[in-house]
Design an enzyme around this catalytic site. Structure first.
Site, PDB file in Angstrom:
ATOM      1  N   TYR A 138      -0.112  11.217  -4.184  1.00  0.00           N
ATOM      2  CA  TYR A 138       1.001  11.024  -5.110  1.00  0.00           C
ATOM      3  C   TYR A 138       2.085  12.102  -5.001  1.00  0.00           C
ATOM      4  O   TYR A 138       3.213  11.908  -5.446  1.00  0.00           O
ATOM      5  CB  TYR A 138       0.468  10.883  -6.537  1.00  0.00           C
ATOM      6  CG  TYR A 138       0.706  12.035  -7.474  1.00  0.00           C
ATOM      7  CD1 TYR A 138       1.547  11.885  -8.568  1.00  0.00           C
ATOM      8  CD2 TYR A 138       0.090  13.276  -7.295  1.00  0.00           C
ATOM      9  CE1 TYR A 138       1.763  12.935  -9.454  1.00  0.00           C
ATOM     10  CE2 TYR A 138       0.307  14.326  -8.164  1.00  0.00           C
ATOM     11  CZ  TYR A 138       1.143  14.148  -9.246  1.00  0.00           C
ATOM     12  OH  TYR A 138       1.383  15.176 -10.125  1.00  0.00           O
TER      13      TYR A 138
ATOM     14  N   ALA B  82      -1.778  -0.338  -4.256  1.00  0.00           N
ATOM     15  CA  ALA B  82      -2.434   0.969  -4.329  1.00  0.00           C
ATOM     16  C   ALA B  82      -3.326   1.121  -5.558  1.00  0.00           C
ATOM     17  O   ALA B  82      -3.248   0.366  -6.533  1.00  0.00           O
ATOM     18  CB  ALA B  82      -1.375   2.063  -4.324  1.00  0.00           C
TER      19      ALA B  82
ATOM     20  N   THR C  38       6.426  -6.854   5.009  1.00  0.00           N
ATOM     21  CA  THR C  38       6.581  -7.997   5.910  1.00  0.00           C
ATOM     22  C   THR C  38       7.413  -9.128   5.333  1.00  0.00           C
ATOM     23  O   THR C  38       7.809 -10.034   6.067  1.00  0.00           O
ATOM     24  CB  THR C  38       5.208  -8.579   6.300  1.00  0.00           C
ATOM     25  OG1 THR C  38       4.557  -9.088   5.123  1.00  0.00           O
ATOM     26  CG2 THR C  38       4.326  -7.521   6.950  1.00  0.00           C
TER      27      THR C  38
ATOM     28  N   TYR D 126     -15.299   5.956  -0.221  1.00  0.00           N
ATOM     29  CA  TYR D 126     -14.555   6.645   0.839  1.00  0.00           C
ATOM     30  C   TYR D 126     -15.545   7.254   1.823  1.00  0.00           C
ATOM     31  O   TYR D 126     -16.524   7.885   1.421  1.00  0.00           O
ATOM     32  CB  TYR D 126     -13.750   7.799   0.244  1.00  0.00           C
ATOM     33  CG  TYR D 126     -12.262   7.617   0.205  1.00  0.00           C
ATOM     34  CD1 TYR D 126     -11.472   7.879   1.313  1.00  0.00           C
ATOM     35  CD2 TYR D 126     -11.629   7.218  -0.963  1.00  0.00           C
ATOM     36  CE1 TYR D 126     -10.094   7.751   1.263  1.00  0.00           C
ATOM     37  CE2 TYR D 126     -10.255   7.078  -1.029  1.00  0.00           C
ATOM     38  CZ  TYR D 126      -9.494   7.351   0.090  1.00  0.00           C
ATOM     39  OH  TYR D 126      -8.140   7.229   0.030  1.00  0.00           O
TER      40      TYR D 126
END
Length: 618
Positions: A245, A258, A310, A516
């Site tokens: 951040y 996010a 996109t 993670y």
């Protein structure tokens, strides 16, 4: 400021009241940030005069404090010789000539839109923060960089840019904070048309705030720390705090779908966003109301969220805000092993008792964190405050198996106290106990420093990266075990003996969690270490999928994970995405090439060159 209201009490934005914000990232990014690494130029790990230190004073670990335990750690676990530094290449003096687009640039000049064709400006915006990107910057040249950098100052200028790009067949790649780790912002190598990077850094204003209804409108280029600073001045917070951040942008959060460290209290980005304005080649996609919920067909916010540049350019975002909490308190828990910690977090989630943040690290990360203690500094007494003798003698835990959870509580003082006691009670059922607030704060702050370690690693023949997934609770521990085991097996195939693989649970939900993984190894003797790393990580991702995990929790798909996109969303899902792409961008102007390889071609249409390759993969 609170917006004026009409007789129906609806919010009426006042553009003239927009607040100019001093940005943490200047237009010349390379003046403040590293051009070939993470974060601030004055903040880095360095080995000098026989000591490892962290420079600068932006973080508690910085200053002149030595890191003797970290030196010992990297030498022991990664076989690093700190006397043999491999500095990366300096900033180049020459750059590829840009693909000409004189008519497009003339149109921009006519409308007063600022741009740069400087090679240096183009280079620093040709990448994100993936291992591949940074290693390429340090060791070689990108095969394709942008041809021009655009600096629009608001929504109207973005509309003009998109119209002109569509007319003159110029590719537009939106660029926010540049923190992507999925390859999402890199230029497609086979793109023959001119590529314009649309840098949103100058679109960083607070357009309005409605204090009564707790919403605010920001331009999409504002950086996370700037957004929070301005809200805090007025007694509010957005609460969205991803690890990046300090450098990532609001538009980037929307584009990648996010998640932040305090999502338990404030929500993920899709929970925070009220509405998004996005410029497409067919016009502006926008809602005309800012109500708390709307049943009006499919929610087009969710077409924009996760679209990764996109479909168009996000220009303005209305978000929910909250009053600043009365109290913010840190905490920590010690568990006999990682599995016990997972079971505790599962019960906390089941009871809907998650604090603002609750994160669990395995023993490997605990040892790694211990190594970052400065001598006599901010982190110096973690081990002693965990009371080794209490852990080993009284609790009967083994230091080489324990796992640690860090907690952040926010709210009213009495509520926080009761909340903390409930979680400590649950932890006790799983063999855990409280290790105090100091350890929790140190562990939380350490998150912002970890990203700097990869730059040090690259200077000493170590490649490292993180990757994440989401998984259901019943498969969480098994997935972690399987992935770490798979990485170890793959390292053995390459005769890699010095490596680190660890994991942490970072966000929790009713039905599962985000996990993670961190993986790095000493690549001495490998001619193409990034290829080796990516090969092993790809095997790890295959293991993640076979163990019930997702291709991503919050980093998005980009180019790195595009191979798994079709099997994740189904062939029908791919066709739905392609139909949306063809409708909003028929000439493939937003040809960043994320999700599907065919969309990165140099053709004038998504349906053009490269179509057989896409079909063959499906």
């Amino acid at each position: 400021m609170t917006l004026p209201k009409n007789k129906d009490e609806s919010v009426q934005p006042d553009p003239s009241a927009a607040i100019e914000i001093a940005s943490a990232i200047p237009k010349k990014r390379q003046q403040l940030l590293k051009w070939n690494g993470w974060g601030y130029k004055d903040s880095r790990f360095e080995y000098t005069n026989g000591m490892l230190i962290f420079t600068g004073d932006r973080y508690p670990i910085g200053g002149s404090l030595s890191l003797p335990y970290f030196k010992d750690y990297v030498e022991k676990y990664l076989n690093v010789n700190l006397k043999e530094k491999c500095p990366g290449n300096p900033l180049p003096g020459q750059y590829p000539d840009p693909v000409p687009c004189p008519d497009f640039l003339a149109e921009l000049a006519h409308h007063g839109i600022e741009y740069s064709v400087s090679g240096e400006d183009r280079l620093v915006r040709c990448h994100g923060q993936s291992l591949h990107d940074i290693h390429t910057l340090r060791s070689g040249q990108f095969k394709r960089i942008p041809d021009v950098v655009l600096y629009p100052r608001g929504h109207t200028q973005v509309e003009q840019i998109v119209r002109s790009a569509n007319e003159f067949n110029v590719v537009v790649i939106p660029y926010g904070g540049g923190t992507s780790v999925s390859g999402a912002s890199t230029c497609p190598e086979n793109e023959r048309r001119p590529i314009a990077v649309l840098d949103t850094s100058q679109m960083n204003k607070l357009l309005w705030i409605d204090k009564a209804n707790l919403i605010a409108c920001f331009e999409a280029g504002i950086i996370g720390q700037d957004l929070e600073r301005e809200l805090r001045k007025m007694g509010f917070t957005a609460g969205h705090e991803p690890d990046s951040y300090e450098f990532s942008s609001l538009g980037g959060w929307v584009a990648t779908r996010a998640s932040g460290m305090k999502k338990n209290r404030y929500g993920n980005i899709e929970d925070i966003v009220v509405k998004v304005k996005m410029v497409t080649t067919k016009g502006v996609l926008d809602k005309n109301v800012t109500v708390p919920r709307l049943s009006c067909g499919p929610d087009f916010n969710h077409v924009i969220l996760g679209s990764e540049g996109t479909l168009g350019v996000v220009t303005e975002v209305v978000i929910k805000i909250r009053p600043l909490p009365q109290l913010k308190k840190y905490g920590s828990l010690v568990f006999p092993n990682f599995g016990a910690g997972i079971r505790c977090l599962r019960e906390v989630a089941k009871e809907r008792l998650q604090p603002s943040s609750i994160r669990l690290i395995d023993n490997e990360q605990f040892v790694f964190g211990q190594a970052l203690k400065p001598q006599g500094g901010f982190f110096s007494n973690i081990a002693s405050s965990l009371q080794k003798s209490y852990i080993t003698r009284i609790k009967g835990m083994q230091l080489d198996k324990i796992a640690i959870a860090t907690l952040v509580f926010e709210g009213h003082t009495d509520d926080v106290k009761r909340h903390e006691q409930k979680i400590i009670s649950i932890a006790g059922k799983h063999g855990g106990f409280s290790a105090g607030s100091n350890n929790g704060e140190k562990g939380y702050i350490l998150t912002f420093v970890i990203a700097y370690i990869r730059d040090l690693a690259l200077e000493y023949s170590v490649v490292a990266e993180s990757f994440e997934t989401s998984v259901s609770w019943d498969r969480c521990e098994t997935l972690c075990t399987n992935v770490k085991s798979r990485v170890k097996k793959e390292c053995a195939k390459y005769n890699i003996n010095h490596y680190l693989v660890s994991c942490r649970v970072t966000q929790s939900y009713d039905a599962g969690a985000c996990v993670y993984f961190y993986f790095g190894f000493n690549h001495s003797g490998f001619s193409d270490p990034v290829h080796v790393y990516e090969t092993i990580e790809n095997h790890a991702r295959e293991e993640i999928l076979s163990s019930g995990g997702s291709i991503s929790h919050h980093h998005g798909v980009g180019k790195i994970r595009s191979r798994w996109y079709p099997q994740t969303v189904s062939e029908t899902g791919v066709q739905l995405y392609r139909a949306t792409k063809n409708e909003l961008d028929p000439k493939n102007i937003f040809a960043v090439g994320n999700f599907l390889p065919a969309c990165s071609s140099g053709s004038d249409s998504v349906e053009g060159h490269g179509e057989p390759t896409l079909k063959s993969k499906l």
